[in-house]
Design a protein around this motif. Sequence first.
Motif, PDB file in Angstrom:
ATOM      1  N   GLN A 112       0.743  -1.261  -0.012  1.00  0.00           N
ATOM      2  CA  GLN A 112       0.223   0.126  -0.047  1.00  0.00           C
ATOM      3  C   GLN A 112       0.924   1.229  -0.064  1.00  0.00           C
ATOM      4  N   ASP A 113       2.155   1.218   0.588  1.00  0.00           N
ATOM      5  CA  ASP A 113       3.165   2.430   0.593  1.00  0.00           C
ATOM      6  C   ASP A 113       3.870   2.553  -0.632  1.00  0.00           C
ATOM      7  N   SER A 114       3.331   1.829  -1.626  1.00  0.00           N
ATOM      8  CA  SER A 114       4.021   1.829  -3.228  1.00  0.00           C
ATOM      9  C   SER A 114       5.331   0.976  -2.850  1.00  0.00           C
ATOM     10  N   SER A 115       5.776   0.437  -1.800  1.00  0.00           N
ATOM     11  CA  SER A 115       7.023  -0.263  -2.051  1.00  0.00           C
ATOM     12  C   SER A 115       6.752  -1.768  -2.441  1.00  0.00           C
ATOM     13  N   LEU A 116       7.909  -2.408  -2.924  1.00  0.00           N
ATOM     14  CA  LEU A 116       7.601  -3.834  -3.772  1.00  0.00           C
ATOM     15  C   LEU A 116       8.478  -4.537  -2.822  1.00  0.00           C
ATOM     16  N   SER A 117       7.569  -5.946  -2.475  1.00  0.00           N
ATOM     17  CA  SER A 117       8.420  -6.756  -1.647  1.00  0.00           C
ATOM     18  C   SER A 117       8.637  -8.081  -2.496  1.00  0.00           C
ATOM     19  N   THR A 118       9.787  -8.466  -2.554  1.00  0.00           N
ATOM     20  CA  THR A 118      10.372  -9.600  -3.377  1.00  0.00           C
ATOM     21  C   THR A 118      10.875 -10.604  -2.742  1.00  0.00           C
ATOM     22  N   ALA A 119      10.836 -12.019  -3.159  1.00  0.00           N
ATOM     23  CA  ALA A 119      11.622 -13.076  -2.439  1.00  0.00           C
ATOM     24  C   ALA A 119      11.967 -14.084  -3.646  1.00  0.00           C
ATOM     25  N   PHE A 120      13.147 -14.570  -3.795  1.00  0.00           N
ATOM     26  CA  PHE A 120      13.805 -15.409  -4.786  1.00  0.00           C
ATOM     27  C   PHE A 120      14.141 -16.608  -3.832  1.00  0.00           C
ATOM     28  N   ASN A 121      14.129 -17.792  -4.632  1.00  0.00           N
ATOM     29  CA  ASN A 121      15.063 -18.976  -4.233  1.00  0.00           C
ATOM     30  C   ASN A 121      15.738 -19.221  -5.766  1.00  0.00           C
ATOM     31  N   VAL A 122      17.232 -19.046  -5.411  1.00  0.00           N
ATOM     32  CA  VAL A 122      18.401 -19.248  -6.615  1.00  0.00           C
ATOM     33  C   VAL A 122      19.082 -20.546  -6.555  1.00  0.00           C
ATOM     34  N   THR A 123      19.192 -21.304  -7.391  1.00  0.00           N
ATOM     35  CA  THR A 123      19.949 -22.361  -7.391  1.00  0.00           C
ATOM     36  C   THR A 123      21.231 -22.065  -8.353  1.00  0.00           C
ATOM     37  N   ILE A 124      22.383 -22.156  -7.723  1.00  0.00           N
ATOM     38  CA  ILE A 124      23.611 -21.711  -8.249  1.00  0.00           C
ATOM     39  C   ILE A 124      24.631 -22.952  -8.565  1.00  0.00           C
ATOM     40  N   GLU A 161      18.507  -0.359 -12.421  1.00  0.00           N
ATOM     41  CA  GLU A 161      19.230   0.032 -11.447  1.00  0.00           C
ATOM     42  C   GLU A 161      18.521  -0.245 -10.305  1.00  0.00           C
ATOM     43  N   THR A 162      17.692  -0.926  -9.942  1.00  0.00           N
ATOM     44  CA  THR A 162      16.689  -1.179  -8.803  1.00  0.00           C
ATOM     45  C   THR A 162      17.252  -2.601  -8.019  1.00  0.00           C
ATOM     46  N   ASP A 205       8.957   3.382  -3.765  1.00  0.00           N
ATOM     47  CA  ASP A 205       8.731   3.840  -4.957  1.00  0.00           C
ATOM     48  C   ASP A 205       8.730   2.956  -6.154  1.00  0.00           C
ATOM     49  N   ALA A 206       8.006   1.824  -6.111  1.00  0.00           N
ATOM     50  CA  ALA A 206       8.063   0.772  -6.953  1.00  0.00           C
ATOM     51  C   ALA A 206       6.812   0.800  -8.135  1.00  0.00           C
ATOM     52  N   THR A 207       6.023   1.760  -8.159  1.00  0.00           N
ATOM     53  CA  THR A 207       4.792   1.862  -8.972  1.00  0.00           C
ATOM     54  C   THR A 207       5.311   1.982 -10.346  1.00  0.00           C
ATOM     55  N   GLY A 208       6.536   2.772 -10.575  1.00  0.00           N
ATOM     56  CA  GLY A 208       7.115   2.918 -11.834  1.00  0.00           C
ATOM     57  C   GLY A 208       7.701   1.449 -12.330  1.00  0.00           C
ATOM     58  N   ILE A 209       8.287   0.731 -11.419  1.00  0.00           N
ATOM     59  CA  ILE A 209       8.893  -0.486 -11.609  1.00  0.00           C
ATOM     60  C   ILE A 209       8.062  -1.250 -12.213  1.00  0.00           C
ATOM     61  N   MET A 210       6.809  -1.470 -11.699  1.00  0.00           N
ATOM     62  CA  MET A 210       5.776  -2.355 -11.963  1.00  0.00           C
ATOM     63  C   MET A 210       5.377  -2.152 -13.549  1.00  0.00           C
ATOM     64  N   SER A 211       5.004  -0.834 -13.720  1.00  0.00           N
ATOM     65  CA  SER A 211       4.561  -0.578 -14.853  1.00  0.00           C
ATOM     66  C   SER A 211       5.315  -0.811 -16.172  1.00  0.00           C
TER      67      SER A 211
END
Length: 248
Positions: free
Chosen positions: A108-120, A145-146, A176-182
């Motif tokens: 709701q505060d325009s922040s973006l929450s992400t979580a990844f599982n990466v196999t290297i 650059e994000t 401020d991830a609204t621009g990133i999503m678009s």
Amino acid sequence: MSRHPKIHPDASSARPSAPLVPRAASRSEQGDPSKRTLTQRSTYAPLAPPRKRGRSCCCRCVCYTLCLLFLLVVAVGATIGILYLVLKPKLPDYSIDRLQLTQFALNQDSSLSTAFNVTITAKNPNEKIGIYYEDGSEITVWYNETKLSEGSLPKFYQGHENTTVIDVQMSGQSQDATGIMSTLEEQQQTTGNIPLRLRVDQPVRIKFGKLKLMEVRFLVRCGVFVDSLAANNVIKIQSSSCKFRLRL
């Protein structure tokens, strides 16, 4: 009484009344004394100034020091060359095998929450060199650059010609991830893929035989193209390439 006649000296045997050499002149049979003195003085070479022993000692010390440094550089270079020929070191190889997005939500505060599982997959191609992966590593996922998520690699030892599969959990929050999503939605519709970048900064120690060298850092940069970014979905990796660099 007979008178003796007076004998007068002959005028020719009398001393001359004038000197043989005029008084104003200082000449003699040996020449002019003033000129003789100058001639005698000119025959003597000037005395050389005494040498300064302090300066010669300093120059000698500088020369010895430079020679020792040169020999040390040559010895170190020869040792490195011999070790290179004996060990035949090769750079490790890394690949991104699996990328799963477990969280991708706009708050709701325009922040973006992400979580990844990466196999290297990390490969050590060296026959006589082992690699200690130390604490203090950092792995991050970027879109443009994000920075989307970050995590760390575990501490472990990788032996000779060993292949190790590493699972890393990563999480993060971008403001401020609204621009990133678009931008993501537009790029996915236009190109059919989304470019991500993975960066790995890993401190390691190199081991050959029983000798463990000082700590250095591996810098790995991977470019990954995925088909989409959807939560709770195993993302299909369309292509990936990694570059490795060593930093002292």
